[in-house]
Design a protein around this motif. Structure first.
Motif, PDB file in Angstrom:
ATOM      1  N   ASP A  19      -2.676  43.763 -23.873  1.00  9.58           N
ATOM      2  CA  ASP A  19      -4.009  43.354 -24.326  1.00  9.58           C
ATOM      3  C   ASP A  19      -4.068  41.862 -24.599  1.00  9.58           C
ATOM      4  O   ASP A  19      -5.133  41.258 -24.575  1.00  9.58           O
ATOM      5  CB  ASP A  19      -4.384  44.077 -25.636  1.00  9.58           C
ATOM      6  N   ASN A  20      -2.929  41.293 -24.919  1.00 13.07           N
ATOM      7  CA  ASN A  20      -2.857  39.872 -25.248  1.00 13.07           C
ATOM      8  C   ASN A  20      -2.409  39.085 -24.012  1.00 13.07           C
ATOM      9  O   ASN A  20      -1.292  39.300 -23.524  1.00 13.07           O
ATOM     10  CB  ASN A  20      -1.845  39.707 -26.404  1.00 13.07           C
ATOM     11  N   PRO A  21      -3.259  38.172 -23.500  1.00 17.86           N
ATOM     12  CA  PRO A  21      -2.877  37.452 -22.267  1.00 17.86           C
ATOM     13  C   PRO A  21      -1.621  36.588 -22.427  1.00 17.86           C
ATOM     14  O   PRO A  21      -1.014  36.188 -21.442  1.00 17.86           O
ATOM     15  CB  PRO A  21      -4.103  36.578 -21.967  1.00 17.86           C
ATOM     16  N   GLU A  22      -1.222  36.332 -23.668  1.00 17.24           N
ATOM     17  CA  GLU A  22      -0.019  35.507 -23.874  1.00 17.24           C
ATOM     18  C   GLU A  22       1.253  36.344 -23.939  1.00 17.24           C
ATOM     19  O   GLU A  22       2.351  35.799 -24.078  1.00 17.24           O
ATOM     20  CB  GLU A  22      -0.170  34.684 -25.159  1.00 17.24           C
ATOM     21  N   VAL A  23       1.100  37.679 -23.844  1.00 16.88           N
ATOM     22  CA  VAL A  23       2.268  38.560 -23.988  1.00 16.88           C
ATOM     23  C   VAL A  23       2.360  39.517 -22.795  1.00 16.88           C
ATOM     24  O   VAL A  23       1.355  40.097 -22.371  1.00 16.88           O
ATOM     25  CB  VAL A  23       2.177  39.373 -25.307  1.00 16.88           C
ATOM     26  N   LEU A  24       3.564  39.685 -22.251  1.00 16.51           N
ATOM     27  CA  LEU A  24       3.812  40.636 -21.167  1.00 16.51           C
ATOM     28  C   LEU A  24       4.904  41.607 -21.604  1.00 16.51           C
ATOM     29  O   LEU A  24       5.657  41.330 -22.534  1.00 16.51           O
ATOM     30  CB  LEU A  24       4.292  39.911 -19.903  1.00 16.51           C
ATOM     31  N   ILE A  25       4.976  42.727 -20.880  1.00 16.08           N
ATOM     32  CA  ILE A  25       6.088  43.671 -21.067  1.00 16.08           C
ATOM     33  C   ILE A  25       7.020  43.525 -19.867  1.00 16.08           C
ATOM     34  O   ILE A  25       6.572  43.534 -18.716  1.00 16.08           O
ATOM     35  CB  ILE A  25       5.589  45.136 -21.105  1.00 16.08           C
ATOM     36  N   SER A  26       8.317  43.367 -20.141  1.00 15.18           N
ATOM     37  CA  SER A  26       9.323  43.334 -19.084  1.00 15.18           C
ATOM     38  C   SER A  26      10.089  44.648 -19.146  1.00 15.18           C
ATOM     39  O   SER A  26      10.737  44.946 -20.153  1.00 15.18           O
ATOM     40  CB  SER A  26      10.247  42.128 -19.331  1.00 15.18           C
ATOM     41  N   TYR A  27       9.982  45.447 -18.076  1.00 14.93           N
ATOM     42  CA  TYR A  27      10.588  46.786 -18.030  1.00 14.93           C
ATOM     43  C   TYR A  27      11.854  46.724 -17.172  1.00 14.93           C
ATOM     44  O   TYR A  27      11.816  46.293 -16.016  1.00 14.93           O
ATOM     45  CB  TYR A  27       9.583  47.781 -17.436  1.00 14.93           C
ATOM     46  N   PHE A  28      12.972  47.163 -17.733  1.00 13.46           N
ATOM     47  CA  PHE A  28      14.274  47.066 -17.048  1.00 13.46           C
ATOM     48  C   PHE A  28      14.576  48.342 -16.263  1.00 13.46           C
ATOM     49  O   PHE A  28      14.699  49.425 -16.844  1.00 13.46           O
ATOM     50  CB  PHE A  28      15.389  46.835 -18.078  1.00 13.46           C
ATOM     51  N   LYS A  29      14.736  48.201 -14.944  1.00 11.98           N
ATOM     52  CA  LYS A  29      14.995  49.354 -14.063  1.00 11.98           C
ATOM     53  C   LYS A  29      16.508  49.589 -13.912  1.00 11.98           C
ATOM     54  O   LYS A  29      17.317  48.702 -14.203  1.00 11.98           O
ATOM     55  CB  LYS A  29      14.430  49.072 -12.664  1.00 11.98           C
ATOM     56  N   ASP A  30      16.862  50.749 -13.359  1.00 18.02           N
ATOM     57  CA  ASP A  30      18.270  51.021 -13.057  1.00 18.02           C
ATOM     58  C   ASP A  30      18.640  50.521 -11.661  1.00 18.02           C
ATOM     59  O   ASP A  30      19.811  50.586 -11.267  1.00 18.02           O
ATOM     60  CB  ASP A  30      18.562  52.529 -13.140  1.00 18.02           C
ATOM     61  N   GLN A  38      20.343  43.283   0.645  1.00 17.52           N
ATOM     62  CA  GLN A  38      20.887  44.025   1.788  1.00 17.52           C
ATOM     63  C   GLN A  38      21.651  45.243   1.292  1.00 17.52           C
ATOM     64  O   GLN A  38      21.794  46.234   1.991  1.00 17.52           O
ATOM     65  CB  GLN A  38      21.830  43.132   2.593  1.00 17.52           C
ATOM     66  N   LYS A  39      22.195  45.127   0.079  1.00 18.86           N
ATOM     67  CA  LYS A  39      22.869  46.269  -0.536  1.00 18.86           C
ATOM     68  C   LYS A  39      22.012  46.746  -1.693  1.00 18.86           C
ATOM     69  O   LYS A  39      21.590  45.937  -2.523  1.00 18.86           O
ATOM     70  CB  LYS A  39      24.243  45.811  -1.045  1.00 18.86           C
ATOM     71  N   ARG A  40      21.734  48.046  -1.720  1.00 15.43           N
ATOM     72  CA  ARG A  40      20.869  48.604  -2.764  1.00 15.43           C
ATOM     73  C   ARG A  40      21.518  49.825  -3.377  1.00 15.43           C
ATOM     74  O   ARG A  40      22.219  50.569  -2.693  1.00 15.43           O
ATOM     75  CB  ARG A  40      19.531  49.059  -2.156  1.00 15.43           C
ATOM     76  N   ASP A 217      29.660  42.181 -10.042  1.00 10.55           N
ATOM     77  CA  ASP A 217      30.650  42.127  -8.958  1.00 10.55           C
ATOM     78  C   ASP A 217      31.265  43.509  -8.724  1.00 10.55           C
ATOM     79  O   ASP A 217      31.703  43.803  -7.607  1.00 10.55           O
ATOM     80  CB  ASP A 217      31.752  41.100  -9.259  1.00 10.55           C
ATOM     81  N   ARG A 218      31.290  44.381  -9.736  1.00  8.61           N
ATOM     82  CA  ARG A 218      31.822  45.740  -9.535  1.00  8.61           C
ATOM     83  C   ARG A 218      30.956  46.487  -8.521  1.00  8.61           C
ATOM     84  O   ARG A 218      31.461  47.242  -7.696  1.00  8.61           O
ATOM     85  CB  ARG A 218      31.878  46.544 -10.848  1.00  8.61           C
ATOM     86  N   PHE A 219      29.636  46.253  -8.603  1.00  3.33           N
ATOM     87  CA  PHE A 219      28.697  46.868  -7.647  1.00  3.33           C
ATOM     88  C   PHE A 219      28.794  46.151  -6.298  1.00  3.33           C
ATOM     89  O   PHE A 219      28.905  46.801  -5.247  1.00  3.33           O
ATOM     90  CB  PHE A 219      27.284  46.769  -8.221  1.00  3.33           C
ATOM     91  N   ARG A 220      28.776  44.789  -6.329  1.00  4.71           N
ATOM     92  CA  ARG A 220      28.820  44.031  -5.069  1.00  4.71           C
ATOM     93  C   ARG A 220      30.044  44.412  -4.243  1.00  4.71           C
ATOM     94  O   ARG A 220      29.973  44.529  -3.028  1.00  4.71           O
ATOM     95  CB  ARG A 220      28.877  42.519  -5.357  1.00  4.71           C
TER      96      ARG A 220
END
Ligand code: TMP
Length: 244
Positions: A19-30, A38-40, A217-220
């Motif tokens: 609701d506040n234009p100065e604030v956003l929500i950052s949602y962390f995905k898995d 190229q690797k997912r 790097d464990r994933f890479r």
């Protein structure tokens, strides 16, 4: 979940309006990607782990006087952050040689870099995030001389604070990537996240070159035990933490 407007979806996070234009929500995905997507893959609970780790690191940095976009972490996967105009640069700080620096220069893995390197890459997947020079940054109008100086100074200060902090966790901060933006007052502030996705972190209690790796790097490199490594970083940080 309440319907809300998605402003942007990146590889690891989603930004929503509030609701506040100065604030956003950052949602962390898995979701995890490497080598310019190229690797997912997916790392179980990575979003929660990175949200908790980044929250703690933003608090450590704020306590040291670094301006950051973090405002609050209302739940396990979300941060409330200041709305900023992102500067499309990836600012990489390197304390020890690793990754692309070794590949591009032939420096041996783990070579100490004194003073640490502060490098700029263009945040542009289509171009493969190329390494930039200061002159290129100015020619491309991404930042002016004074802003470049501020970015370098902030990156060096952040490195000092984080190196000291991770040292207390018996973790070596090898290198990391930062992103910055301009807030409504045109002040440069730290944005995005700092987590095992964006750092190289080596466990000082492990001598094996692969077992010591506690980051993406464990994933890479398909080393396995990725979530377990991120969990270990969080545990060490929390064991350290006096900040609430
Ligand atoms: P590099 O050695 O591959 O250039 O990576 C340097 C650091 O930056 C390392 O800690 C990983 C991080 N990084 C990101 O956070 N995002 C990226 O897209 C890349 C290429 C690196």
């Amino acid at each position: 979940m309440v319907d809300r407007q998605k402003l942007y979806e990146g590889k690891a996070k989603i930004l929503y309006a509030t609701d506040n234009p100065e604030v956003l929500i950052s949602y962390f995905k898995d979701d995890a990607t490497a080598f310019n997507a190229q690797k997912r893959g997916q790392i179980t609970d990575k979003g929660k782990l990175n949200c908790a780790i980044a929250t703690h690191l933003f608090k450590v940095l704020a306590a040291a006087g670094i301006p950051t976009h973090w405002l609050e972490t209302p739940n396990e996967r979300e941060m409330r952050v200041q709305a900023i105009k992102i500067i499309p640069l990836e600012v990489v700080v390197r304390n020890l040689a690793a990754g692309s620096l070794c590949q591009q220069t032939g420096l041996d893995l783990g070579t100490p870099l004194e003073p640490p390197l502060v490098e700029f890459y263009y945040k542009n997947d289509d171009l493969g995030d190329p390494l930039l020079t200061r002159d290129r940054i100015k020619a491309m109008n991404l930042a002016d001389e004074a802003q470049i100086e501020t970015l370098v100074r902030l990156a060096e200060q952040i490195n000092q604070v984080l190196q000291d902090f991770f040292q207390q966790c018996q973790i070596t901060l090898v290198d990391f990537k930062l992103e910055f933006g301009l807030n409504h007052q045109n002040q440069i502030i730290l944005a995005d996240e700092i987590s095992p996705d964006t750092c190289r972190l080596w466990d000082q209690s492990e001598t094996s070159l692969s077992d010591r790796i506690l980051d993406k790097d464990r994933f890479r490199k398909d080393l396995g035990q990725v979530a377990e490594a991120y969990q270990k970083v969080l545990q060490r940080i929390l064991a350290q933490g006096s900040l609430s």
